[in-house]
Design a protein around this motif. Structure first.
Motif, mmCIF file in Angstrom:
data_model
loop_
_atom_site.group_PDB
_atom_site.id
_atom_site.type_symbol
_atom_site.label_atom_id
_atom_site.label_comp_id
_atom_site.label_asym_id
_atom_site.label_seq_id
_atom_site.Cartn_x
_atom_site.Cartn_y
_atom_site.Cartn_z
ATOM 1 N N ARG A 242 12.332 -31.599 -7.289
ATOM 2 C CA ARG A 242 12.734 -31.546 -5.883
ATOM 3 C C ARG A 242 11.759 -32.424 -5.090
ATOM 4 O O ARG A 242 10.555 -32.320 -5.255
ATOM 5 C CB ARG A 242 12.726 -30.109 -5.385
ATOM 6 N N VAL B 144 6.823 -17.780 -10.173
ATOM 7 C CA VAL B 144 8.128 -18.361 -9.874
ATOM 8 C C VAL B 144 8.506 -17.899 -8.468
ATOM 9 O O VAL B 144 8.477 -16.702 -8.168
ATOM 10 C CB VAL B 144 9.183 -17.926 -10.915
ATOM 11 N N ALA C 134 15.617 -14.769 -10.037
ATOM 12 C CA ALA C 134 16.482 -15.127 -11.157
ATOM 13 C C ALA C 134 16.428 -13.990 -12.172
ATOM 14 O O ALA C 134 15.604 -13.076 -12.042
ATOM 15 C CB ALA C 134 16.022 -16.435 -11.790
ATOM 16 N N HIS D 215 10.645 -24.160 -16.836
ATOM 17 C CA HIS D 215 12.046 -24.562 -16.715
ATOM 18 C C HIS D 215 12.120 -25.987 -16.226
ATOM 19 O O HIS D 215 11.204 -26.489 -15.573
ATOM 20 C CB HIS D 215 12.836 -23.611 -15.794
ATOM 21 N N SER E 280 15.350 -29.293 -15.534
ATOM 22 C CA SER E 280 16.750 -29.695 -15.617
ATOM 23 C C SER E 280 17.129 -29.871 -17.081
ATOM 24 O O SER E 280 16.337 -30.403 -17.874
ATOM 25 C CB SER E 280 16.958 -31.014 -14.875
ATOM 26 N N ASP F 247 21.302 -21.553 -13.158
ATOM 27 C CA ASP F 247 21.464 -22.445 -12.020
ATOM 28 C C ASP F 247 20.338 -22.162 -11.032
ATOM 29 O O ASP F 247 20.173 -21.019 -10.589
ATOM 30 C CB ASP F 247 22.818 -22.239 -11.347
ATOM 31 N N HIS F 248 19.551 -23.197 -10.726
ATOM 32 C CA HIS F 248 18.412 -23.044 -9.824
ATOM 33 C C HIS F 248 18.933 -22.727 -8.418
ATOM 34 O O HIS F 248 19.701 -23.498 -7.853
ATOM 35 C CB HIS F 248 17.579 -24.329 -9.802
ATOM 36 N N ARG G 248 17.631 -22.926 -5.557
ATOM 37 C CA ARG G 248 17.185 -23.800 -4.471
ATOM 38 C C ARG G 248 17.724 -25.229 -4.589
ATOM 39 O O ARG G 248 17.356 -26.087 -3.802
ATOM 40 C CB ARG G 248 15.665 -23.838 -4.416
ATOM 41 N N ARG H 153 20.866 -28.956 -10.888
ATOM 42 C CA ARG H 153 20.915 -27.512 -10.651
ATOM 43 C C ARG H 153 20.790 -26.697 -11.946
ATOM 44 O O ARG H 153 20.101 -25.690 -11.989
ATOM 45 C CB ARG H 153 22.204 -27.135 -9.925
ATOM 46 N N GLN I 44 19.335 -25.494 -15.210
ATOM 47 C CA GLN I 44 17.972 -25.510 -15.723
ATOM 48 C C GLN I 44 17.910 -24.871 -17.109
ATOM 49 O O GLN I 44 18.561 -23.860 -17.358
ATOM 50 C CB GLN I 44 17.049 -24.723 -14.784
#
Length: 161
Positions: free
Chosen positions: A12, A58, A62, A107, A109, A133-134, A136, A144, A146
């Protein structure tokens, strides 16, 4: 480093100096609160700044949280020289031996082959059923999805023996 498109390809973005400064401020607060963060890494030989490697809680919800993750961001000129592996192993050792974590996750992509190879070199295990799926990263963003990797303290101890 955070302005380099190759470095940021799977991360990001820190789009502004203010965003970069906020990231550093977050690391300082995390270190103060938890005793670890993403630490600045310098070359022993040259003293040059290489990047940041370390541990963080983290920061999103999740299936696998709460958790502590190991992460890295290195300047492109230092890729492929073993710095990320060495620094990440030191972070894991600190996490397992000093902080006494039961597990560390990582984690990336599912497209990020370089980081995924590094996770495997660290002895981390991947189960595609745990990919996620992340929250953020926008739904239409190809980053998205991961891949989640895990390393338990017992497995760390076994591979270090």
């Amino acid at each position: 480093m955070s302005e380099d498109a190759d470095v940021m390809e799977y991360l990001r973005p820190l789009a502004t100096r203010d965003a970069s400064d906020a990231w550093i401020d977050y690391q300082i607060i995390h270190q103060s609160s938890h005793g670890f963060c993403m630490w600045a890494v310098d070359s022993r030989a040259s003293g040059k700044f290489i990047g940041a490697v370390g541990l963080l809680h983290v920061g999103f919800a999740a299936r696998f949280t709460p958790a502590v993750e190991v992460g890295w961001r290195l300047a492109r000129q230092f890729w492929g020289q073993g710095f990320a592996v060495e620094a990440a192993r030191a972070a894991l050792q600190f996490g397992f031996e000093e902080v006494r974590l039961a597990e560390v996750v990582a984690h990336a992509s599912i497209r990020n082959a370089r980081s995924r190879r590094l996770m495997a070199k660290l002895g981390m295990r991947h189960d595609s059923a745990e990919d996620f799926d992340h929250p953020r990263i926008p739904e239409d963003n190809p980053l998205r999805r991961q891949a989640l990797y895990r390393l338990a303290r017992d497995a760390w101890i076994s591979q270090c023996a």
